[in-house]
Structure formats: structure tokens, C-alpha cells
Design an enzyme around this catalytic site. Structure first.
Site, PDB file in Angstrom:
ATOM      1  N   LYS A  34       0.947  -1.421  -0.101  1.00 16.91           N
ATOM      2  CA  LYS A  34      -0.052   0.100  -0.007  1.00 16.91           C
ATOM      3  C   LYS A  34       0.934   1.155   0.082  1.00 16.91           C
ATOM      4  CE  LYS A  34      -2.195   1.704   3.643  1.00 16.91           C
ATOM      5  NZ  LYS A  34      -1.917   3.173   3.868  1.00 16.91           N
ATOM      6  N   ASP A  62      -3.585   4.574  -1.834  1.00 14.72           N
ATOM      7  CA  ASP A  62      -4.472   4.810  -0.923  1.00 14.72           C
ATOM      8  C   ASP A  62      -4.627   6.228  -0.752  1.00 14.72           C
ATOM      9  OD1 ASP A  62      -6.389   4.311   1.194  1.00 14.72           O
ATOM     10  OD2 ASP A  62      -4.871   4.094   2.808  1.00 14.72           O
ATOM     11  N   LYS A  64      -7.803   7.950  -0.947  1.00 14.90           N
ATOM     12  CA  LYS A  64      -9.033   8.440  -0.497  1.00 14.90           C
ATOM     13  C   LYS A  64      -9.766   9.670  -1.064  1.00 14.90           C
ATOM     14  CE  LYS A  64      -7.929   6.501   4.363  1.00 14.90           C
ATOM     15  NZ  LYS A  64      -6.598   5.986   3.895  1.00 14.90           N
ATOM     16  N   HIS A  66     -12.064  12.512  -2.521  1.00 12.56           N
ATOM     17  CA  HIS A  66     -13.286  12.861  -2.393  1.00 12.56           C
ATOM     18  C   HIS A  66     -13.258  14.354  -2.719  1.00 12.56           C
ATOM     19  CE1 HIS A  66     -17.320  13.519  -0.632  1.00 12.56           C
ATOM     20  NE2 HIS A  66     -16.781  14.391   0.254  1.00 12.56           N
ATOM     21  N   ASP A  67     -14.164  14.762  -3.568  1.00 15.74           N
ATOM     22  CA  ASP A  67     -13.978  16.254  -4.248  1.00 15.74           C
ATOM     23  C   ASP A  67     -15.627  16.443  -4.966  1.00 15.74           C
ATOM     24  OD1 ASP A  67     -13.338  18.769  -5.121  1.00 15.74           O
ATOM     25  OD2 ASP A  67     -11.452  18.336  -4.651  1.00 15.74           O
ATOM     26  N   THR A  71     -13.991  16.262 -10.824  1.00 15.53           N
ATOM     27  CA  THR A  71     -12.471  16.593 -10.047  1.00 15.53           C
ATOM     28  C   THR A  71     -12.130  15.007  -9.965  1.00 15.53           C
ATOM     29  OG1 THR A  71     -12.530  18.770  -9.370  1.00 15.53           O
ATOM     30  CG2 THR A  71     -11.171  17.238  -8.572  1.00 15.53           C
ATOM     31  N   THR A 117     -11.113   3.258  10.444  1.00 14.22           N
ATOM     32  CA  THR A 117     -11.064   2.363  11.222  1.00 14.22           C
ATOM     33  C   THR A 117     -10.548   3.215  12.829  1.00 14.22           C
ATOM     34  OG1 THR A 117      -8.798   1.784  10.764  1.00 14.22           O
ATOM     35  CG2 THR A 117     -10.702   0.366  10.115  1.00 14.22           C
ATOM     36  N   GLN A 187      -5.754   2.903  16.062  1.00 11.74           N
ATOM     37  CA  GLN A 187      -6.931   2.235  15.665  1.00 11.74           C
ATOM     38  C   GLN A 187      -7.919   1.966  16.779  1.00 11.74           C
ATOM     39  OE1 GLN A 187      -7.385   1.463  12.553  1.00 11.74           O
ATOM     40  NE2 GLN A 187      -4.981   2.283  11.938  1.00 11.74           N
ATOM     41  N   ARG A 208       2.622  -0.823  10.687  1.00 10.95           N
ATOM     42  CA  ARG A 208       3.724  -0.772  11.649  1.00 10.95           C
ATOM     43  C   ARG A 208       4.046  -2.015  12.220  1.00 10.95           C
ATOM     44  NH1 ARG A 208       0.668   4.548  14.359  1.00 10.95           N
ATOM     45  NH2 ARG A 208      -0.865   3.130  13.209  1.00 10.95           N
TER      46      ARG A 208
END
Length: 230
Positions: A34, A62, A64, A66-67, A71, A117, A187, A208
Site C-alpha cells: 500500500k 490509498d 481516499k 473525495h471532491d 474532479t 478504523t 486504531q 507498523r
């Protein structure tokens, strides 16, 4: 799908050099990575994502998105040209529909982020939502199916309830996965790799606990063994 193919390692590091070093340390133990916002927006981050793909790895970008719809559609179309495997967008109906249009000509799979999460019911209430996590994830899962999105990002705690809504063809990809005894960090809705796969996750995302381990390859191999035993 083989157990090793289900593990996605999050390269949440500051630089491309750090990411290359981690990929080298992991060797053949990991086939799917990722690339999140921190690395993607670092100098050379998008080129590195393509480098990984050219090296035979699978790549999950990744971002994410959003617009406004136009766009998102145009951004998704540009990303699809990179030849990567997965891209995340936020699970708002207009956003998902626009991304679907942008990705329509390629093999890029779209994953809709339902509820982060690191959020719980109290966080959603503070943000102004009238419903809790379980209800919002279910609503967004139904909307994602309607918009033709390929899969969902959700916590492992929602897997069992969402799989019947999603069906067998929709990918369920879950962060919020921590090996037994690992620090959960930021998390709030977590399971172990074994529990998540048993609950019907197609892929699990771990950062991690692997990338900050003394021996990242050994840590990744331990997770693969746990997945295989689910």
C-alpha cells in the site's frame, strides 16, 4: 487465493528511499504493498508506485479521493493510467459514481472507504452523524454496490455483517488488523489477522507491526502463517 497474496503491507514511511529499503528487507515475503498519502506525495512517490508494479508487485494506492464529481472522475482517470491495482475513494455516492466513470476503461479496482478504523460511534456523533458506525457502514456498503464499486474498506468488526450485503464478488479489505499482542496505536476497531480472515476479509492491511519490527520479513512471514491457519 494464497495466504501470502492476502497480506498488503502499508509503506507508511517518509521517503521513497525508506520505502525501497523496506521493500528490499521484506524480499519475497510480501507481494502486495500500500502506498498511502505520506509516501505518494513525497518526491518521486508516484514514480515509486509504478516502479513497484514494474518489479512484479501489486500496488494499492490509498488516496481516499473525495471532491466534486468532475474532479474525482478526472483524477481517477489519470490514476488508472498508472497501471496500479487498487485505489481508494470515500464512500459518498457522488464520489463513488464519479470514480467509477473515471476508472471505466482500465483494470484499476476501486475500494470505497466506509468509516475510518480510527473512528467509533462517539467520533461520528461529534462529526454530526445521526447514526453509529455499524449503520453507516451498512448504508455505504449498499450504496457502493449500487454504484458498481469493486470493494470496501472497513474494519474487521463489520466484516461478518457486511459480507451478506456485499456478496461474494465484492472485495472486503480491512485495515485495523494487529497481530496478537501488538500495539493498536490509533486504531479503535481491530482484530488479529486470523480473526479478520475467518470473518471473511479478502485482504488485510498491516503497517507498523511489520515495518517497525526488528525483522520485518520475519514479522510478515508470521502474519502469512496466521492467515494460512484461519
Amino acid at each position: 487465493m494464497k495466504a501470502r497474496e492476502r497480506l498488503i503491507v502499508a509503506l507508511d514511511v517518509e521517503s521513497v528511499d525508506d520505502a525501497r529499503a523496506m521493500v528490499a528487507a521484506l524480499g519475497e515475503t510480501v507481494s502486495f504493498f500500500k502506498v498511502g498519502m505520506e509516501l505518494a506525495y513525497a518526491p518521486g512517490g508516484f514514480d515509486f508506485a509504478r516502479e513497484l508494479k514494474a518489479a512484479g508487485k501489486r500496488v494499492f494506492l490509498d488516496l481516499k479521493l473525495h471532491d466534486i464529481g468532475v474532479t474525482v472522475e478526472r483524477a481517477t482517470r489519470q490514476i488508472a493510467r498508472l497501471g496500479l491495482d487498487f485505489l481508494t475513494v470515500h464512500a459518498f455516492p457522488q464520489t463513488m459514481a464519479a470514480a467509477r466513470e473515471g476508472a471505466s476503461d482500465g483494470a484499476l479496482k476501486l475500494l470505497a472507504v466506509t468509516v475510518m478504523t480510527s473512528y467509533d460511534d462517539a467520533d461520528l456523533k461529534e462529526a454530526g452523524y445521526a447514526c453509529g458506525v455499524a449503520e453507516l457502514v451498512a448504508r455505504r456498503a449498499r450504496q457502493a454496490r449500487e454504484k458498481g464499486v469493486d470493494g470496501l474498506i472497513l474494519s474487521p468488526l463489520e466484516l461478518a455483517s457486511i459480507r451478506p450485503l456485499a456478496g461474494s464478488d465484492m472485495l472486503l479489505v480491512t485495515p485495523g488488523v494487529r497481530p496478537e499482542g501488538a500495539d493498536v496505536g490509533d486504531q479503535k476497531r481491530v482484530m488479529t489477522p486470523r480473526q479478520a480472515v475467518a470473518a471473511s476479509a479478502d485482504y488485510i492491511v498491516i503497517g507498523r507491526p511489520i515495518t517497525r519490527a526488528a525483522d520485518p520479513a520475519a514479522a510478515a512471514e508470521a502474519v502469512v502463517r496466521e492467515i494460512a491457519g484461519a
